[in-house]
Design a protein around this motif. Structure first.
Motif, PDB file in Angstrom:
ATOM      1  N   PHE A   1       0.815  -1.209   0.000  1.00  0.00           N
ATOM      2  CA  PHE A   1       0.000   0.000   0.000  1.00  0.00           C
ATOM      3  C   PHE A   1       0.855   1.268   0.000  1.00  0.00           C
ATOM      4  O   PHE A   1       0.358   2.345  -0.299  1.00  0.00           O
ATOM      5  N   LYS A   2       2.136   1.114   0.302  1.00  0.00           N
ATOM      6  CA  LYS A   2       3.041   2.272   0.368  1.00  0.00           C
ATOM      7  C   LYS A   2       3.857   2.447  -0.902  1.00  0.00           C
ATOM      8  O   LYS A   2       4.599   3.416  -1.039  1.00  0.00           O
ATOM      9  N   GLU A   3       3.729   1.503  -1.814  1.00  0.00           N
ATOM     10  CA  GLU A   3       4.522   1.541  -3.043  1.00  0.00           C
ATOM     11  C   GLU A   3       3.770   2.263  -4.151  1.00  0.00           C
ATOM     12  O   GLU A   3       2.545   2.213  -4.225  1.00  0.00           O
ATOM     13  N   ASN A   4       4.532   2.927  -5.011  1.00  0.00           N
ATOM     14  CA  ASN A   4       3.950   3.603  -6.169  1.00  0.00           C
ATOM     15  C   ASN A   4       3.912   2.636  -7.343  1.00  0.00           C
ATOM     16  O   ASN A   4       4.907   2.443  -8.033  1.00  0.00           O
ATOM     17  N   GLN A   5       2.762   2.003  -7.530  1.00  0.00           N
ATOM     18  CA  GLN A   5       2.620   1.067  -8.644  1.00  0.00           C
ATOM     19  C   GLN A   5       2.522   1.844  -9.955  1.00  0.00           C
ATOM     20  O   GLN A   5       2.002   2.957  -9.990  1.00  0.00           O
ATOM     21  N   SER A   6       3.007   1.266 -11.016  1.00  0.00           N
ATOM     22  CA  SER A   6       3.056   1.965 -12.307  1.00  0.00           C
ATOM     23  C   SER A   6       1.654   2.194 -12.850  1.00  0.00           C
ATOM     24  O   SER A   6       0.708   1.452 -12.551  1.00  0.00           O
ATOM     25  N   ALA A   7       1.530   3.218 -13.682  1.00  0.00           N
ATOM     26  CA  ALA A   7       0.246   3.513 -14.323  1.00  0.00           C
ATOM     27  C   ALA A   7      -0.216   2.332 -15.167  1.00  0.00           C
ATOM     28  O   ALA A   7      -1.413   2.015 -15.222  1.00  0.00           O
ATOM     29  N   GLN A   8       0.729   1.667 -15.785  1.00  0.00           N
ATOM     30  CA  GLN A   8       0.401   0.514 -16.627  1.00  0.00           C
ATOM     31  C   GLN A   8      -0.202  -0.620 -15.779  1.00  0.00           C
ATOM     32  O   GLN A   8      -1.177  -1.258 -16.194  1.00  0.00           O
ATOM     33  N   TYR A   9       0.368  -0.846 -14.587  1.00  0.00           N
ATOM     34  CA  TYR A   9      -0.158  -1.892 -13.710  1.00  0.00           C
ATOM     35  C   TYR A   9      -1.561  -1.538 -13.232  1.00  0.00           C
ATOM     36  O   TYR A   9      -2.457  -2.390 -13.201  1.00  0.00           O
ATOM     37  N   LEU A  10      -1.770  -0.269 -12.892  1.00  0.00           N
ATOM     38  CA  LEU A  10      -3.086   0.158 -12.434  1.00  0.00           C
ATOM     39  C   LEU A  10      -4.135  -0.047 -13.531  1.00  0.00           C
ATOM     40  O   LEU A  10      -5.261  -0.497 -13.258  1.00  0.00           O
ATOM     41  N   ILE A  11      -3.769   0.260 -14.752  1.00  0.00           N
ATOM     42  CA  ILE A  11      -4.684   0.054 -15.882  1.00  0.00           C
ATOM     43  C   ILE A  11      -5.002  -1.430 -16.053  1.00  0.00           C
ATOM     44  O   ILE A  11      -6.159  -1.811 -16.291  1.00  0.00           O
ATOM     45  N   SER A  12      -3.979  -2.274 -15.892  1.00  0.00           N
ATOM     46  CA  SER A  12      -4.193  -3.721 -16.048  1.00  0.00           C
ATOM     47  C   SER A  12      -5.153  -4.268 -14.986  1.00  0.00           C
ATOM     48  O   SER A  12      -5.973  -5.148 -15.268  1.00  0.00           O
ATOM     49  N   ILE A  13      -5.060  -3.722 -13.754  1.00  0.00           N
ATOM     50  CA  ILE A  13      -5.961  -4.151 -12.681  1.00  0.00           C
ATOM     51  C   ILE A  13      -7.382  -3.660 -12.948  1.00  0.00           C
ATOM     52  O   ILE A  13      -8.359  -4.384 -12.730  1.00  0.00           O
TER      53      ILE A  13
END
Length: 367
Positions: free
Chosen positions: A174-186
């Motif tokens: 929850f503290k990590e900055n996940q990539s925009a690409q990963y967020l889109i995939s989710i």
């Protein structure tokens, strides 16, 4: 110091007490490598496997026999010359030898005393006896919030001087900055709406999901729900079916920790109108995810939410509705509260929690 832990929840529980146990051992193993940490249980599991790879964390099988957790585990810890035994979920072993060992127990909540209607008579009696016994045996008690501390004093009749409050944190994801690409995939994987509000937690009466559903009725605001279903789920589902809200409420299952962290980040608002909590880790997860929080003005929830979360009376869905609409329609206010709350939530970071735990261990050893 050599510290022994009751590893039952560490190895057996996927959420809640399991997350608390794994996070605590991981934090200590990382920030205080000079100590040895030994987890006792009947067996290992895949849970927490990466934590056992730390050089100062190990597993030992509890001696075999009936009720070995109650009658053998404490003696096993003494046998390896542990300085401290830490019960992570409100319990301590019942049998010990004369060999000196300090005892600490973490008590998360006494909900079974506050809300007896949610528990059977037998469960209430067993829980109370175990918690009372552990509180009497312990040299020090860790409460996970000021609310829990007050409940321990009131219900278990423990002197305040014996209790230390150490807050919980949350998983690193929850503290990590996940990539925009990963967020889109989710977003694509779970077919999430463009905008939505989020609720996370066991779907049970105390968590009050029904009042969120009532609050969004008559709006076009989508609600995403993640949590284990109980009998209460049928009550919520009946309301959804009766009011044709099936397309507005989305229930997700089989969500990994990393996926959950991404969904928090994708949400516009996190809504958590619980009637009572020992602490409320989902609130911390949301704040670390930079998602503004609407939660109850009861129990420990203001402790977890800080000054910049929005507070509601959980008994009144109209209040929940008004606060959801207020944030939903005001992006600048959402951003302001998220930024301020991210500053506040740093008090629950790993380093601070580790320092407080080490301080309690040193205190109990000095007595």
């Amino acid at each position: 110091m050599k510290i022994a832990f009751d590893g039952k929840r560490f190895f057996n529980n996927s959420s809640g007490l399991g997350n608390y146990s794994r996070d605590l051992v991981r934090i200590l193993g990382t920030y205080f490598p000079e100590n040895q940490y030994v987890l006792f249980n009947k067996n290992q599991s895949e849970k927490g496997k990466e934590i056992l790879n730390l050089p100062n964390v190990s597993f030992l099988e509890t001696s075999k026999g009936n009720f070995s957790r109650q009658f053998k585990m404490g003696k096993d810890a003494q046998q390896i010359n542990a300085d401290i035994f830490h019960g992570l979920s409100g319990e301590l072993p019942l049998k010990w030898t004369e060999k000196p060992i300090k005892k600490i127990v973490t008590i998360h909540d006494l909900i079974f005393m506050r809300f007896p209607q949610y528990y059977s008579f037998f469960d209430r009696k067993i829980h109370f006896w175990k918690f009372k016994k552990a509180a009497e045996q312990a040299d020090l008690i860790i409460a996970i919030s000021e609310q829990t501390k007050q409940d321990i004093i009131h219900y278990l009749k423990v002197p305040e001087s014996k209790i230390r409050v150490i807050y919980q944190g949350c998983h690193q994801s929850f503290k990590e900055n996940q990539s925009a690409q990963y967020l889109i995939s989710i977003k694509e994987k779970f077919n999430l709406p463009e905008r939505f509000i989020l609720n996370v937690g066991t779907i049970e009466e105390r968590k009050n999901l029904l009042n969120i559903v009532k609050a969004i009725q008559g709006t076009e605001i989508p609600l995403v729900v993640i949590g284990k279903k109980t009998k209460y789920y049928k009550k919520v589902q009946n309301f959804i079916d009766k009011n044709a809200l099936q397309r507005q409420v989305l229930f997700l299952e089989n969500v990994s920790m990393e996926e959950l962290a991404a969904i928090y980040k994708l949400a516009d608002i996190f809504v958590y109108p619980s009637f009572f909590e020992g602490f409320g880790i989902p609130i911390i997860e949301a704040l670390f995810s930079k998602t503004p929080v609407i939660t109850s003005n009861l129990s420990c929830l203001p402790e977890a939410g800080g000054e910049d979360s929005v507070y509601i009376n959980p008994h009144h869905f109209e209040d929940i509705k008004a606060k959801i609409l207020f944030l939903w329609n005001n992006e600048s206010e959402r951003n302001r509260r998220a930024a301020k709350s991210l500053e506040f939530v740093q008090k629950f970071n790993d380093k601070e929690i580790g320092k407080n735990l080490q301080s309690v261990y040193q205190e109990v050893m000095s007595k």
